[in-house]
Motif scaffolding. Structure first.
Motif, PDB file in Angstrom:
ATOM      1  N   ALA A 102       0.832  -1.212   0.000  1.00 62.33           N
ATOM      2  CA  ALA A 102       0.000   0.000   0.000  1.00 62.33           C
ATOM      3  C   ALA A 102       0.861   1.255   0.000  1.00 62.33           C
ATOM      4  CB  ALA A 102      -0.926  -0.001   1.213  1.00 62.33           C
ATOM      5  N   GLY A 103       2.186   1.077   0.089  1.00 58.89           N
ATOM      6  CA  GLY A 103       3.090   2.215  -0.013  1.00 58.89           C
ATOM      7  C   GLY A 103       3.006   2.906  -1.356  1.00 58.89           C
ATOM      8  N   LEU A 104       2.422   2.247  -2.350  1.00 54.77           N
ATOM      9  CA  LEU A 104       2.205   2.873  -3.650  1.00 54.77           C
ATOM     10  C   LEU A 104       1.382   4.145  -3.516  1.00 54.77           C
ATOM     11  CD1 LEU A 104       1.375  -0.310  -5.779  1.00 54.77           C
ATOM     12  CD2 LEU A 104       3.499   1.019  -5.829  1.00 54.77           C
ATOM     13  N   ILE A 105       0.512   4.190  -2.527  1.00 55.62           N
ATOM     14  CA  ILE A 105      -0.310   5.386  -2.292  1.00 55.62           C
ATOM     15  C   ILE A 105       0.585   6.543  -1.887  1.00 55.62           C
ATOM     16  CG2 ILE A 105      -2.159   6.368  -0.864  1.00 55.62           C
ATOM     17  CD1 ILE A 105      -3.150   3.403  -0.509  1.00 55.62           C
ATOM     18  N   LEU A 106       1.512   6.282  -0.975  1.00 52.44           N
ATOM     19  CA  LEU A 106       2.443   7.308  -0.503  1.00 52.44           C
ATOM     20  C   LEU A 106       3.378   7.742  -1.623  1.00 52.44           C
ATOM     21  CD1 LEU A 106       3.041   8.631   2.308  1.00 52.44           C
ATOM     22  CD2 LEU A 106       4.922   7.005   2.505  1.00 52.44           C
TER      23      LEU A 106
END
Length: 512
Positions: free
Chosen positions: A462-466
């Motif tokens: 979910a680091g893709l969001i950051l």
């Protein structure tokens, strides 16, 4: 050095008076925000916060648009750290829950399917295990030896392709404790696991002289044996460890033939119960992984599925927001009472809920329990809360439920599974590897650094969001799709790594 704030930090909500560093910010860096230039006065590590304005003493410090601490005196550009804040929060206006509307359900044609094992009671499993359950710590070694030897010498995926495995439930409960709640909770947890749709058959083993023995367990065994094969062994009556293990292996041999008859079949997503958890959290958990998992949870509920959230001490400081989402005023009252009960519970042992953040949490930017809780509740999405249920109790219907339970991963995750969750979504910022004895646990990383470092343990980044590579909604849909794939048999990383954790929260010292 001068940079736009969005390159190095983010402001989560328009009402916030702090920014969260996305990357290391060196002291002296000037960030430009809404036309203002702010000099960052100290080094700020990723996940930590700095003040966007002067915060005089008694000023509420806000993230997610909510106060999470009170300033003791912080200048613009200074780091928000424990020494500069008070955990005291201003009086919060709680909007009484009236009757919140039910979710907007998808039509039957829009609800996707997964491949599950149908049980005699009409429920569906994501896995097909044979369980060996010791009634106490006194027979845990025998249970573990039976399971290990059965998987090594009796079972193979080639010979029994429809059997997931043989798993033991070793634990440290069942004797050397007061009668009453500790014993009853142990027996209830074991019964919930045996009746779980992920289990095809079970062996229950006692030593023979402990408090949680077969006689005490008999009230659970009889109704369980009407739904699936359940056989019992007593170490003392069998003649010791080796004789018990031999008899147990004989029974497993019979059960393998039975369990292998079950085959996966299409099941609507409405038959899935998802447990949502977080562990090893950091400041990004509430910004990326938790809201993305929450989006997936909302999708499942719109499919008429069920979601269970627990970790009551980790909603402390945010319980008013959950109460506003309650089905009605009675459920809102239950939410406040659940938090108050847990406050009294930890007080019995001389502790306080404010002690919750672990050293790893704090190092990752979660300076107190309020900021941790505000981010943690995002993993339950946005739909209304139907009810509060007890630890390891089954939800009474579909939708979102809050389960009483601890924040400790090793006890709260088993509680979700005992409450019927056939699969768990688990977010982590620091990197937690825990799995479960009978249910797949999907790991969702909050940041790319942790994901890359531990990609053999983590399923989704979910680091893709950051990083700006995806939105919360896009990662949420990815999680939802992965839930269906894993429910249908795709092994998650925790399973591939052999994680089969099981512990029991026996609530010793306090009556429920």
């Amino acid at each position: 050095m001068k940079v736009d704030l969005e390159r190095v930090a983010l402001v989560v909500h328009p009402d916030d008076n702090v920014a969260v560093a996305k990357t290391q910010i060196v002291a002296g860096t000037v960030v430009v925000w809404h036309g203002r230039e702010i000099e960052v006065r100290e080094n700020v590590a990723p996940g930590h916060r700095f003040a966007l304005v002067d915060l005089p003493p008694q000023t509420p410090i806000k993230q997610y648009g909510q106060p999470f601490a009170t300033s003791l005196g912080i200048k613009v550009g200074e780091l928000i750290k424990r020494e500069r804040i008070s955990d005291e929060l201003p009086q919060r206006a709680v909007i009484p829950a009236s009757k919140n509307a039910p979710p907007e359900y998808f039509s039957d044609e829009q609800i996707p399917t997964w491949q599950g094992y149908k049980r005699n009671d009409g429920k569906f499993g994501t896995r097909n295990y044979i369980v060996v359950a010791p009634t106490s710590m006194c027979s845990s070694t025998e249970a573990l030896q039976i399971a290990l030897k059965a998987e090594a010498f009796l079972w193979s995926p080639e010979d029994f392709p429809n059997v997931t495995g043989i798993v033991a439930l070793p634990h440290n409960k069942g004797c050397g404790c007061p009668l009453g709640t500790p014993v009853e909770m142990t027996l209830k947890m074991l019964a919930r696991y045996i009746e779980h749709p992920n289990v095809a058959a079970a062996i229950v083993i006692e030593l023979g002289c402990e408090k949680a023995n077969l006689e005490a367990f008999s009230k659970y065994i009889e109704p369980l044996s009407e739904r699936k094969p359940v056989k019992t062994l007593s170490v003392q009556e069998c003649g010791g460890t080796q004789a018990t293990v031999k008899k147990g292996l004989d029974i497993v041999g019979e059960f393998l033939e039975f369990a292998n008859q079950f085959q996966r079949e299409p099941v609507p997503a409405s038959e899935l119960i998802l447990g949502v958890k977080c562990g090893g959290s950091d400041a990004f958990s509430g910004i990326t992984a938790n809201p993305a998992l929450g989006y997936a949870a909302d999708l499942l509920i719109r499919c008429r599925g069920t979601v269970i959230m627990t970790e009551i001490p980790e909603i402390y400081g945010a319980e008013h927001l959950l109460a506003e989402r309650a089905k009605d005023e009675e459920v809102a009252r239950q939410i406040f009472e659940a938090v108050e009960w847990f406050r009294k519970y930890v007080g019995v042992f001389g502790h306080d809920l404010d002690e919750n953040p672990s050293p790893g949490n704090i190092e990752g930017g979660l300076v107190n329990i309020a900021i941790k809780s505000l981010g943690a509740i995002a993993k339950a999405g946005t739909t209304r809360i139907e009810s509060v249920i007890g630890y390891a109790d089954l939800p009474s219907g579909k939708g979102l439920y809050l389960m009483q339970g601890p924040g400790y991963d090793q006890e709260s995750t088993p509680g979700l599974v005992a409450a019927g969750a056939q699969i768990v979504g688990f977010t982590t910022g620091r990197g937690t590897t825990i799995g479960n004895a009978i249910a797949p646990v999907i790991k969702i990383a909050s940041n790319t650094t942790t994901y890359e470092r531990m990609k053999n343990d983590l399923d989704i980044n979910a680091g893709l969001i950051l990083d700006g590579g995806a939105t919360i909604e896009e990662v949420g849909r990815l999680i939802f799709e992965e839930l269906l794939k894993v429910a249908s048999g795709k092994p998650c990383k925790a399973e591939l790594n052999g994680h089969r954790e099981f512990q029991i929260w026996t609530v010793e010292g306090v009556s429920l």
